[in-house]
Design an enzyme around this catalytic site. Structure first.
Site, PDB file in Angstrom:
ATOM      1  CD  GLU A  91      -2.821  -0.688   2.597  1.00  0.00           C
ATOM      2  OE1 GLU A  91      -3.435  -1.672   3.014  1.00  0.00           O
ATOM      3  OE2 GLU A  91      -2.818   0.397   3.187  1.00  0.00           O
ATOM      4  CB  CYS A 104       2.002   7.153   3.735  1.00  0.00           C
ATOM      5  SG  CYS A 104       2.274   5.944   5.019  1.00  0.00           S
ATOM      6  CB  CYS A 111       5.304  -5.546   9.774  1.00  0.00           C
ATOM      7  SG  CYS A 111       6.280  -4.681  11.021  1.00  0.00           S
ATOM      8  CB  CYS A 115       2.521  -3.110  17.065  1.00  0.00           C
ATOM      9  SG  CYS A 115       4.236  -2.542  16.992  1.00  0.00           S
ATOM     10  CB  CYS A 118      -0.157  -2.612  13.896  1.00  0.00           C
ATOM     11  SG  CYS A 118       0.357  -2.268  12.210  1.00  0.00           S
ATOM     12  CD  GLU A 162      10.857  -0.566  12.462  1.00  0.00           C
ATOM     13  OE1 GLU A 162       9.770  -0.165  12.923  1.00  0.00           O
ATOM     14  OE2 GLU A 162      11.850   0.180  12.383  1.00  0.00           O
ATOM     15  CG  LEU A 217       6.839   6.661  23.596  1.00  0.00           C
ATOM     16  CD1 LEU A 217       8.208   6.014  23.580  1.00  0.00           C
ATOM     17  CD2 LEU A 217       6.928   8.100  24.086  1.00  0.00           C
ATOM     18  CB  CYS A 335      -2.612   1.156   9.416  1.00  0.00           C
ATOM     19  SG  CYS A 335      -2.654   2.857   9.935  1.00  0.00           S
TER      20      CYS A 335
HETATM   21  N1  SAH Z   1       7.008   0.196  11.775  1.00  0.00           N
HETATM   22  C1  SAH Z   1       7.121   1.616  11.845  1.00  0.00           C
HETATM   23  C2  SAH Z   1       6.451   2.371  10.718  1.00  0.00           C
HETATM   24  C3  SAH Z   1       5.153   1.883  10.183  1.00  0.00           C
HETATM   25  S1  SAH Z   1       3.708   2.127  11.178  1.00  0.00           S
HETATM   26  C4  SAH Z   1       6.652   2.117  13.189  1.00  0.00           C
HETATM   27  O1  SAH Z   1       6.227   1.313  14.009  1.00  0.00           O
HETATM   28  O2  SAH Z   1       6.782   3.300  13.464  1.00  0.00           O
HETATM   29  C5  SAH Z   1       3.447   3.855  11.224  1.00  0.00           C
HETATM   30  C6  SAH Z   1       2.693   4.325  12.459  1.00  0.00           C
HETATM   31  O3  SAH Z   1       1.307   3.927  12.399  1.00  0.00           O
HETATM   32  C7  SAH Z   1       3.244   3.777  13.748  1.00  0.00           C
HETATM   33  O4  SAH Z   1       3.292   4.776  14.720  1.00  0.00           O
HETATM   34  C8  SAH Z   1       2.216   2.719  14.088  1.00  0.00           C
HETATM   35  O5  SAH Z   1       2.246   2.385  15.445  1.00  0.00           O
HETATM   36  C9  SAH Z   1       0.936   3.388  13.662  1.00  0.00           C
HETATM   37  N2  SAH Z   1      -0.227   2.525  13.509  1.00  0.00           N
HETATM   38  C10 SAH Z   1      -0.268   1.206  13.275  1.00  0.00           C
HETATM   39  N3  SAH Z   1      -1.534   0.766  13.221  1.00  0.00           N
HETATM   40  C11 SAH Z   1      -2.321   1.840  13.424  1.00  0.00           C
HETATM   41  C12 SAH Z   1      -3.737   2.032  13.479  1.00  0.00           C
HETATM   42  N4  SAH Z   1      -4.580   1.041  13.300  1.00  0.00           N
HETATM   43  N5  SAH Z   1      -4.181   3.293  13.691  1.00  0.00           N
HETATM   44  C13 SAH Z   1      -3.329   4.319  13.842  1.00  0.00           C
HETATM   45  N6  SAH Z   1      -1.995   4.194  13.806  1.00  0.00           N
HETATM   46  C14 SAH Z   1      -1.498   2.969  13.600  1.00  0.00           C
END
Ligand code: SAH
Length: 348
Positions: A91, A104, A111, A115, A118, A162, A217, A335
């Site tokens: 995407e 973006c 990944c 998390c 996510c 990531e 964070l 996302c």
């Molecule tokens: N892996 C990297 C970059 C990709 S995610 C990272 O963790 O920073 C980009 C951002 O989107 C991160 O801050 C992630 O935590 C956030 N993110 C993931 N899923 C999300 C969701 N469903 N809603 C809002 N932000 C989300």
């Protein structure tokens, strides 16, 4: 198989031509054609010798990405689902702001960070994207914007994946899109977001690039962070903060901390006060992110009133805090969800 020319960084292409006993500047010429004039045929590279063109034809291809789906929202946000040569889907999102157009970019197929909130992590990492696959996301969007004489002005590496788990390619990608005779996207207009891979933050600091660093964070203490972000079990908060301080000392740049507000999970005033304590004395911004609810997850978005209270605590403590504005509400699929959804449809 012929090599896709977009797979080469400028340095790699220079080395290639030097090894061919050709001129190093051949690489710069080609980069200008690819990234400034955005040609898709070698014949259009009119300042190259016949011999050089023949060599290119014989050994290289100019291959772009295939669009599987494209969805345009009422606010102009455009989501692209690209199909890679091996069938995988990634995407890319174009967002329109008052200050310009930002893209973006995805850095991996899937990944491994896992998390808990996510959608991208659900399927795990299948593979890293190549240099070509990363730059072509931007080049594709830019080529569409060319029709209206618009430019991609900003890049956030916040798509699927990531970036620090595909470190070298992401650095090369930054250099390519930054190339002055090409897309010319200022380093200060590029942001890399990481979940906090500590050794890579130290390494990144050494490059002293002017690229912005954002840290996801999402929790102000180890207990909670380890619960919602697996990476925290390997690299706890005090290590992340040490790395950030080293980065600040080396680069003199501010970092951004991203903090998704998850209802009743990390969004109380107590969490806000803990966050203030954690960030005391660190030159940073905090970006509060509204959670995009994911069908397969239980997490809910914090209500606007509670989000405002959280914001106020940070603001009153003197922290530079902003809310992330939302784009493309009506097309959902945030996302990694567009990809996940399309893959499910295909399986059926
Ligand atoms: N892996 C990297 C970059 C990709 S995610 C990272 O963790 O920073 C980009 C951002 O989107 C991160 O801050 C992630 O935590 C956030 N993110 C993931 N899923 C999300 C969701 N469903 N809603 C809002 N932000 C989300």
């Amino acid at each position: 198989m012929k090599n896709n020319i977009y797979n080469f960084s400028l340095k790699a292409l220079e080395e290639y031509f030097i090894a061919q006993n050709d001129k190093k500047f051949r690489a710069t010429q080609i980069f200008e054609w690819l990234y400034r004039h955005r040609v898709t045929l070698f014949e259009k590279m009119t300042n190259l010798s016949k011999k050089a063109l023949e060599h290119l034809h014989e050994h290289f291809a100019i291959e772009r990405l295939n669009v599987e789906k494209k969805i345009v929202s009422s606010d102009g946000t455009t989501k692209y689902l690209f199909r890679l040569h091996d069938g995988h889907l990634i995407e890319t999102v174009l967002m329109r702001h008052s200050y310009g157009n930002s893209v973006c970019v995805t850095s991996q197929v899937g990944c491994n960070m896992g998390c808990s909130f996510c959608a991208s992590g659900e399927l795990g990492r299948i593979r890293n994207l190549t240099h070509a696959e990363m730059v072509l996301q931007v080049l594709h969007v830019q080529s569409e914007l060319d029709a209206t004489n618009e430019r991609v002005t900003n890049i956030v590496v916040m798509g699927i994946g990531e970036p620090f788990d595909n470190f070298q390619t992401v650095l090369d990608f930054c250099r390519t899109v930054n190339f002055a005779k090409g897309l010319e996207i200022g380093a200060r207009h590029i942001t890399i977001s990481t979940c906090g891979i500590v050794p890579k933050i130290f390494e990144f600091a050494e490059f002293k690039l002017q690229v912005n660093l954002a840290i996801s964070l999402h929790a102000p203490n180890d207990e909670l962070r380890s619960k919602i972000m697996k990476i925290n079990r390997s690299y706890p908060l005090h290590e992340v903060m040490e790395a950030v301080k080293a980065y600040l000392a080396k680069t003199n740049r501010r970092v951004t901390f991203e903090y998704i507000l998850l209802k009743d999970i990390n969004d109380t005033t107590s969490h806000a006060h803990q966050l203030v304590n954690l960030l005391r004395g660190i030159n940073c911004y905090v970006n509060l992110i509204p959670y995009n609810e994911v069908l397969t997850k239980e997490y809910k978005r914090t209500l606007p009133e509670s989000a405002q209270v959280f914001f106020n605590v940070l603001h009153q403590a003197g922290i530079n805090v902003t809310f992330r504005t939302e784009h493309g509400d009506d097309i959902r699929a945030a996302c990694g969800q567009l990809r996940a959804q399309t893959m499910k449809e295909k399986k059926r």
